[in-house]
Design a protein around this motif. Sequence first.
Motif, mmCIF file in Angstrom:
data_model
loop_
_atom_site.group_PDB
_atom_site.id
_atom_site.type_symbol
_atom_site.label_atom_id
_atom_site.label_comp_id
_atom_site.label_asym_id
_atom_site.label_seq_id
_atom_site.Cartn_x
_atom_site.Cartn_y
_atom_site.Cartn_z
ATOM 1 N N ASP A 249 0.808 -1.146 0.019
ATOM 2 C CA ASP A 249 0.068 -0.016 -0.002
ATOM 3 C C ASP A 249 0.847 1.232 0.059
ATOM 4 O OD1 ASP A 249 -2.072 1.794 0.074
ATOM 5 O OD2 ASP A 249 -2.782 1.514 2.449
ATOM 6 N N PRO A 250 1.340 1.578 -1.151
ATOM 7 C CA PRO A 250 2.340 2.893 -1.382
ATOM 8 C C PRO A 250 1.564 4.098 -0.926
ATOM 9 C CG PRO A 250 1.751 2.274 -3.483
ATOM 10 C CD PRO A 250 0.898 1.018 -2.427
ATOM 11 N N PHE A 251 0.237 4.044 -0.922
ATOM 12 C CA PHE A 251 -0.726 5.320 -0.596
ATOM 13 C C PHE A 251 -0.953 5.541 0.826
ATOM 14 C CE2 PHE A 251 -2.149 3.719 -4.907
ATOM 15 C CZ PHE A 251 -1.936 4.977 -5.558
ATOM 16 N N ALA A 252 -0.383 4.498 1.552
ATOM 17 C CA ALA A 252 -0.529 4.871 2.977
ATOM 18 C C ALA A 252 0.305 5.858 3.642
ATOM 19 C CB ALA A 252 -0.346 3.416 3.812
ATOM 20 N N ASP A 253 1.478 6.018 2.892
ATOM 21 C CA ASP A 253 2.479 7.117 3.244
ATOM 22 C C ASP A 253 2.744 7.828 1.947
ATOM 23 O OD1 ASP A 253 4.239 8.630 4.667
ATOM 24 O OD2 ASP A 253 5.504 6.884 5.292
ATOM 25 N N ALA A 254 1.905 8.397 1.196
ATOM 26 C CA ALA A 254 2.201 8.772 -0.116
ATOM 27 C C ALA A 254 3.121 9.981 -0.315
ATOM 28 C CB ALA A 254 0.845 9.079 -0.872
ATOM 29 N N GLN A 255 3.255 10.608 0.888
ATOM 30 C CA GLN A 255 4.127 11.725 0.767
ATOM 31 C C GLN A 255 5.483 11.635 1.566
ATOM 32 O OE1 GLN A 255 3.308 14.191 -0.658
ATOM 33 N NE2 GLN A 255 1.143 13.480 -1.147
ATOM 34 N N ASN A 256 5.834 10.259 2.027
ATOM 35 C CA ASN A 256 7.071 10.047 2.550
ATOM 36 C C ASN A 256 7.613 8.810 1.872
ATOM 37 O OD1 ASN A 256 9.368 10.334 4.151
ATOM 38 N ND2 ASN A 256 8.172 9.455 6.011
ATOM 39 N N LYS A 257 7.567 7.518 2.627
ATOM 40 C CA LYS A 257 8.299 6.200 2.109
ATOM 41 C C LYS A 257 7.471 5.942 0.722
ATOM 42 C CE LYS A 257 9.487 5.136 6.929
ATOM 43 N NZ LYS A 257 9.105 3.897 7.726
ATOM 44 N N GLY A 258 6.432 5.968 0.447
ATOM 45 C CA GLY A 258 5.711 5.786 -0.546
ATOM 46 C C GLY A 258 5.703 6.872 -1.770
ATOM 47 N N LEU A 259 6.498 7.741 -1.676
ATOM 48 C CA LEU A 259 6.409 8.937 -2.744
ATOM 49 C C LEU A 259 6.743 8.455 -4.061
ATOM 50 C CD1 LEU A 259 6.071 11.716 -3.132
ATOM 51 C CD2 LEU A 259 8.113 12.385 -2.477
ATOM 52 N N GLN A 260 8.181 7.813 -4.303
ATOM 53 C CA GLN A 260 8.385 7.481 -5.365
ATOM 54 C C GLN A 260 7.626 6.615 -5.926
ATOM 55 O OE1 GLN A 260 12.394 6.173 -4.093
ATOM 56 N NE2 GLN A 260 13.267 7.202 -5.513
ATOM 57 N N LEU A 261 7.084 5.434 -5.322
ATOM 58 C CA LEU A 261 5.934 4.507 -6.159
ATOM 59 C C LEU A 261 4.700 5.266 -6.403
ATOM 60 C CD1 LEU A 261 6.075 1.794 -7.080
ATOM 61 C CD2 LEU A 261 5.325 0.994 -4.834
ATOM 62 N N VAL A 262 4.285 6.006 -5.676
ATOM 63 C CA VAL A 262 2.883 6.427 -6.131
ATOM 64 C C VAL A 262 3.122 7.705 -7.114
ATOM 65 C CG1 VAL A 262 1.372 8.188 -4.992
ATOM 66 C CG2 VAL A 262 2.162 6.478 -3.587
ATOM 67 N N GLN A 263 4.121 8.419 -7.210
ATOM 68 C CA GLN A 263 4.417 9.277 -8.392
ATOM 69 C C GLN A 263 4.609 8.743 -9.553
ATOM 70 O OE1 GLN A 263 3.977 12.591 -8.096
ATOM 71 N NE2 GLN A 263 3.527 12.721 -6.018
ATOM 72 N N SER A 264 5.437 7.477 -9.600
ATOM 73 C CA SER A 264 5.498 6.654 -10.670
ATOM 74 C C SER A 264 4.031 6.140 -11.278
ATOM 75 C CB SER A 264 6.361 5.491 -10.333
ATOM 76 O OG SER A 264 7.630 5.856 -9.991
ATOM 77 N N LEU A 265 3.420 5.594 -10.503
ATOM 78 C CA LEU A 265 1.925 5.214 -10.721
ATOM 79 C C LEU A 265 1.298 6.463 -11.268
ATOM 80 C CD1 LEU A 265 1.079 2.832 -7.729
ATOM 81 C CD2 LEU A 265 1.719 2.253 -9.792
ATOM 82 N N TYR A 266 1.138 7.460 -10.763
ATOM 83 C CA TYR A 266 0.605 8.805 -11.445
ATOM 84 C C TYR A 266 1.161 8.959 -12.723
ATOM 85 C CZ TYR A 266 -1.441 9.724 -6.655
ATOM 86 O OH TYR A 266 -2.067 9.781 -5.465
ATOM 87 N N SER A 267 2.361 8.915 -13.028
ATOM 88 C CA SER A 267 3.266 9.053 -14.282
ATOM 89 C C SER A 267 2.787 8.136 -15.326
ATOM 90 C CB SER A 267 4.592 9.212 -14.179
ATOM 91 O OG SER A 267 5.092 10.437 -13.144
ATOM 92 N N MET A 268 2.906 6.652 -15.017
ATOM 93 C CA MET A 268 2.543 5.738 -15.936
ATOM 94 C C MET A 268 1.036 6.013 -16.231
ATOM 95 S SD MET A 268 4.598 2.465 -14.679
ATOM 96 C CE MET A 268 4.376 2.578 -13.189
ATOM 97 N N ALA A 269 0.113 6.163 -15.432
ATOM 98 C CA ALA A 269 -1.498 6.484 -15.451
ATOM 99 C C ALA A 269 -1.579 7.446 -16.575
ATOM 100 C CB ALA A 269 -2.209 6.614 -14.371
ATOM 101 N N ASP A 270 -0.726 8.486 -16.453
ATOM 102 C CA ASP A 270 -0.842 9.732 -17.503
ATOM 103 C C ASP A 270 -0.505 9.296 -19.032
ATOM 104 O OD1 ASP A 270 -1.634 11.249 -15.463
ATOM 105 O OD2 ASP A 270 0.063 12.149 -15.224
ATOM 106 N N GLY A 271 0.348 8.264 -18.971
ATOM 107 C CA GLY A 271 0.810 7.832 -20.481
ATOM 108 C C GLY A 271 -0.030 7.202 -21.429
ATOM 109 N N ASP A 272 -1.057 6.685 -20.822
ATOM 110 C CA ASP A 272 -2.060 6.008 -21.615
ATOM 111 C C ASP A 272 -1.351 5.142 -22.777
ATOM 112 O OD1 ASP A 272 -4.704 5.222 -22.327
ATOM 113 O OD2 ASP A 272 -5.088 7.368 -22.976
#
Length: 924
Positions: free
Chosen positions: A274-297
Amino acid sequence: MTRRNLELLLLCIAAPIVIVLFGMMVVNGGQELTFNTLGVPLGIFVAFVIAHLAVRRFAPGADPAILPISFALSGIGIAFVTRIVPDLAVRQLMWLYAGIALMVLVLAFIRNLDKVANYKYTLMAVGILLLLSPLLPGIGSESGGGQLWLKVGSFSFQPGELAKILIVVFLAGYLAANREMLSVFTWDVGPFRLPSLSTLLPLIVMWALAFLVVVLEKDLGLALVLFAVFVVMLYVATGKKFYLVVSLGMAAVAAVALYFMMGHVQTRVSIWLDPFADAQNKGLQLVQSLYSMADGDLFGTGIGRGMGASVIPVAESDFIFPVIAEEVGLLGAAGVLLLYLCFAIRGMVTAARAKSDVSSFIAVGLTSIIVLQAFIIVGGVTRVIPLTGITLPFISQGGSSLIASFAIVGCLLRCGDEGTGVGEEVKQATTALSANSVLGRVALGKRLTGTMIIFSALFAVLVANLTYIMVIQADYYQNLPGNGHTMAREAKTERGTISTYDGVVLAQSVQNENGSYERVYPAGELAAHIVGYASEKYGTSGIEAACNTALKGQESFATWADALNSLAGVNAPGNDVTLTVNSKIQQAAQDALVGEVGACVAIDPETGAVLALASSPTYDAADVEAIIAGAAAGGSAGSTDSSVLYNRATQALYAPGSTFKMVTLATALETGVATEDTMLDAPGTMDIGNAPVTNAKDVDYGRVTLARATEVSANTAFGQIGVEIGPERLVSSAEKFEFNQDVPFDLPLSKSLMPKPSEMTEWETAWAACGEPVGEHESPAGPQATVLEMALAGCAIANEGTIMQPYLVDGIYNASGKRSFTAQPSKLAQAISKATADRTLAVLRGVVTDGTGTAARISGVDVAGKTGTAERGDGTSNSWFVGMAPADNPRVVVAIVIEKGDSGEGAAKAQGVLKTALQVQGLA
């Protein structure tokens, strides 16, 4: 066509891919396409042409596709490193040239890999020393949580990259010399024949070495690669599937042990789950990566147009693949993975052609390093497996990785040049049999084919998962409240306004000089918890989140033209949202909470329209980014009770205290357990269920009617009524008032709770009837209620037993003022009959006229209501009041709680809100 001519042709085919990537970056940067601006890709192409000439000279029989694939991958890498960190681009380019030079040197000076493998134990010793060298004091350096680097002055190097190659050469020599011993199982265990412990020793040693790397250096990626490569080589050498099964078992044991031994591993697993449980700290890289890939379509945002390069921390290294996926889309990202799969195919073909076991096993091992490393890092950044923190071969920024990758290419080309091919082997079979000849072609071919099938399956999983993230789940990720990518893109579009019912603008977008839009909140703190915020960094909350697509103009179209413009991507202003909230009533609710901690809700009971919803302490949405950053820095999550962002009206669960007696009274009247005139003993304290139930301050009210017990809020009387009703009927009735129910609402709403009747003791039932949760059992203690829930309970009594669906959005309009949505009041539940509601309302009138709620009186208007005092367990109490007016035909219901409030304070605070609401409606 000769092998070398085919290689040159493939290089020429790959060249446009690299040149176009750089060209798109140049154009996006506003420069002209010239030989000067395209000097880097042309220089890379020239370097590989020179490398091709060296291969033509030193390894004419080598595989023709490995060098072009390496060119395509490294060209893509240089392009995206330049895109992400321009300051490091020149250094990366120099490392690339150094890697190509090393590859040529390998071809020039290593003419026979079998001779190199004769020094296998020396190579093993050097490899292990290199693996462990980062632990040396003084020159060993830690980065990213792992002890992986050697650092001397400004120069740093990752010795593990070269150690992998040396260990593979050792393993190839060892397996070539001992493959027959490893293939013979001599230990009989029942009906099974297993290998002896001495045979299993190499497997155990490699497992221990990998385990040691994780424990000492915290390098999950390197350990996983080493062990997996060894298992692949062992299988190819012996063909024994038993080793695969045992290896998987040993890997599972190691994974469990490391998880419980090392917090570092636990952190990686928790981020994966669950990267979103700590999305602004430990999970930041993975969460931002998921957001980026979702933007790629499918087709990507375009080179240089993605956000991942600027928002993913250290994107140029471990997380370069999400940047590529975002900007070139699913098709481009899948193409990159296909290049790695092609590399695997050509590596296995090289192994199949090798003239000796050593060359064959080296080709298998080195190919596996590249392929498995690519799978592990891409799988990590796409949540297929936990993140391990290794580089993407040829592509990620870093000299160590690039040097090692081209050393591998040099060795593979040498293995291929040594290849005999089936025809040559058949020709030599009548003359001589070399001691180094490769194991049976048919057996080897089957094992290599099986290995290739496994590699293909792994990459198929990656592509399937990418499809899921970038296409199937793209909308979900893009609309998550914390997705700042979406907000940043939308900064170029005018977001619709949010206004109160009486026209006060709460949120609007203001255009900046650069053409972008900034979200502003002109009313400051007014209705802050309703409106929420829209932040590029932290996403959306409140109505900004609930009506996000409407405010962006992506739904709730007022005309066909609006719908067509949205489909065509025409940049048009978003829709305006009008709330049911009245600014005067909202201000009165917030004024009642000034200096207090608590919440207040005002509802029109006939329609369900929320007239006010306030939580204290409150905030100004203009300061939200500083508030969240401060909470994170202080170790306080944004959803904790101490946060000003926490909406106590909808998210906090409180003991409702005596306000729950409204529900108990209505239940007693509805079920016939008692009437308003039922006489009850109300001593200051009495035992019910072998435990005491007490009145506030132990006041003895003597013998009173149920109506009078309600007016003075006698716990001992209501405890007896609760027992008469029984837990089954009490809980069932509370559920009709929407306890234990998921009530649809425009804002996140916690479920109000009642326990399981079967778990309630007589004493707990007595206290539950008084609104105090005292139970300790598997189900939650109850009652526990939100302030909104108690307002709905009041609405049921005020509106003939009917609870209307609560709502905040009155209407939605397009930029031209045409209405696309109008709220329609709807029935949520029938809690009690009209007759019971009327009787209950009459009793609650007495609470305000002659009971505990006199502070809620309004001159000229009859008010009904119920006070409540709920103990907190720390010597203080929460002060409640639920009121409705005018009592003969209620048009407004107000529920309020003041944490650590004085007795009766809730009624006094609610009086001002009730009075303002009646004045707005012209009733006072």
